[in-house]
Design an enzyme around this catalytic site. Structure first.
Site, PDB file in Angstrom:
ATOM      1  N   SER A 149     136.725  12.871  41.751  1.00 53.91           N
ATOM      2  CA  SER A 149     135.843  12.729  40.597  1.00 53.91           C
ATOM      3  C   SER A 149     136.478  11.725  39.644  1.00 53.91           C
ATOM      4  CB  SER A 149     135.611  14.100  39.937  1.00 53.91           C
ATOM      5  OG  SER A 149     134.644  14.007  38.922  1.00 53.91           O
ATOM      6  N   HIS A 157     132.274  11.990  42.856  1.00 52.87           N
ATOM      7  CA  HIS A 157     131.366  12.231  41.732  1.00 52.87           C
ATOM      8  C   HIS A 157     131.225  10.932  40.941  1.00 52.87           C
ATOM      9  CE1 HIS A 157     132.708  16.743  41.700  1.00 52.87           C
ATOM     10  NE2 HIS A 157     131.919  16.452  42.716  1.00 52.87           N
ATOM     11  N   ASP A 191     135.399  21.699  41.531  1.00 54.76           N
ATOM     12  CA  ASP A 191     134.668  21.450  42.768  1.00 54.76           C
ATOM     13  C   ASP A 191     135.639  21.143  43.904  1.00 54.76           C
ATOM     14  OD1 ASP A 191     132.457  21.146  44.410  1.00 54.76           O
ATOM     15  OD2 ASP A 191     132.202  19.021  43.927  1.00 54.76           O
TER      16      ASP A 191
END
Length: 351
Positions: free
Chosen positions: A167, A194, A287
């Protein structure tokens, strides 16, 4: 109160951004700059909590301004830009290498149906990014030093699939890892990064400029092959079947995101087990942590990026906290371990 410096050379866009930010009671625009030189001076003088940076500036360009700010007055910086041409892909991600946390789209024009939603999304991400503690970055020329030896202590089953989740802070790390792997790398690589909607295609284009393996935007039904990289597209979860076929879905977000790293890791654990590696890189949130532990329980090789090299230690830290990994490594250590557990010249990744 989050104090913002807005760097934008278009008076029209500058005015729109300032108005949108000032309408939020938690944001305060403390200054604006129209050139790179003004941005560097204002960052040092005003000491904002976050800077929004334009991609293209007159005078000193935005990239040089970002590098100067991050080396002298480090502060969270996000690029706010319109749709990026693929010809700008390399420039865009050089900003990330310089320390930019995220690239966000400019709001839709005032009065259009998408205006309120686009402003809300921009402000949401700015608030999140303002919480990140950044450090001074030194941009010295020269090659990396001696890479650490692989931490592998005993032989492991050959890895046929490498799943990577990242991310905030992830793009430069993925660039570094993929650029170091050989074109005959013995596993397929699946990536969930992400990223703001609309920038993934540019991300894939940029990775292709530097990777010796072909990097593709994942497509429904693709059969994966060793020595190729597949990146989850905007708004789609990516999974892999036991036959090595990619499936994409618009199922509800997990951990607030789609594509979700957890979804990818869960499918890799189910389909490949001990013949898979899962890697969690820099990023906010959690996540990937839970399903990385699932992969570990099925005999897979599980790795988290170390704190020292992570721009944001949230996701790797969560995975470490729940004992989901066997190795905590720098990017260089991750590269060496991948080379140690894959067999060059493998014919394919499907079972």
């Amino acid at each position: 109160m989050i104090r913002l410096l807005v760097v934008e050379d278009s008076k029209t866009v500058q005015k729109a951004l300032v108005a949108a930010f000032q309408a939020d009671p938690e944001l305060q625009v403390i200054g604006v700059a129209e050139s790179g030189e003004e941005a560097v001076e204002a960052a040092a003088r005003l000491k904002p909590d976050l800077i929004t940076m334009d991609l293209h500036l007159s005078g000193m360009n935005g990239l040089d301004a970002t590098r100067a700010i991050m080396s002298t007055s480090p502060v969270p910086i996000v690029v706010v830009s319109g749709k990026i041409d693929t010809r700008d892909s390399d420039l865009l991600f050089r900003f990330m290498e310089a320390g930019v946390l995220m690239v966000l789209p400019k709001p839709a024009p005032v009065g259009t149906p998408g205006y309120a939603e686009s402003v809300a999304s921009l402000i949401h991400h700015i608030k999140l990014m303002s919480e990140i503690k950044v450090v001074r970055r030194v941009f010295a020329a020269g090659a990396l030093g001696q890479w650490p030896k692989s931490p592998l202590k005993e032989p492991l089953p050959p890895v046929k699939v490498v799943a990577i989740g990242a991310s905030t802070g992830g793009p430069p790390l993925l660039h570094q890892i993929l650029a170091a792997l050989p074109e005959d790398f013995g596993a397929a690589v699946l990536v969930v990064q992400h990223m703001s909607v609309g920038f993934t295609e540019n991300f894939v284009h940029w990775l292709n400029l530097h990777s010796r393996m072909p990097v593709r935007l994942a497509a429904e039904g693709t059969v994966i092959a060793a020595g190729e990289v597949y990146v989850a597209p905007d708004g789609c979860h990516m999974e892999i079947t036991p036959a090595g076929r990619i499936t994409l879905s618009g199922a509800p977000p997990e951990n607030g995101v789609r594509p979700s790293i957890d979804v990818l890791f869960r499918s890799v654990a189910k389909s490949y087990g001990a013949n898979a590696a899962g890697i969690i890189l820099s990023g906010m949130g959690k996540d990937g942590a839970v399903e990385l532990k699932t992969l570990k329980g099925r005999g897979g090789l599980c790795i988290a990026q170390d704190r020292e090299s992570s721009m944001v230690f949230g996701m790797p830290g969560e995975a470490i906290k729940i004992d989901a990994v066997q190795h905590v490594l720098s990017p260089e250590g991750i590269i060496n371990l991948l080379l140690a557990v894959t067999k060059k010249g493998a014919q394919g990744a499907s079972k």
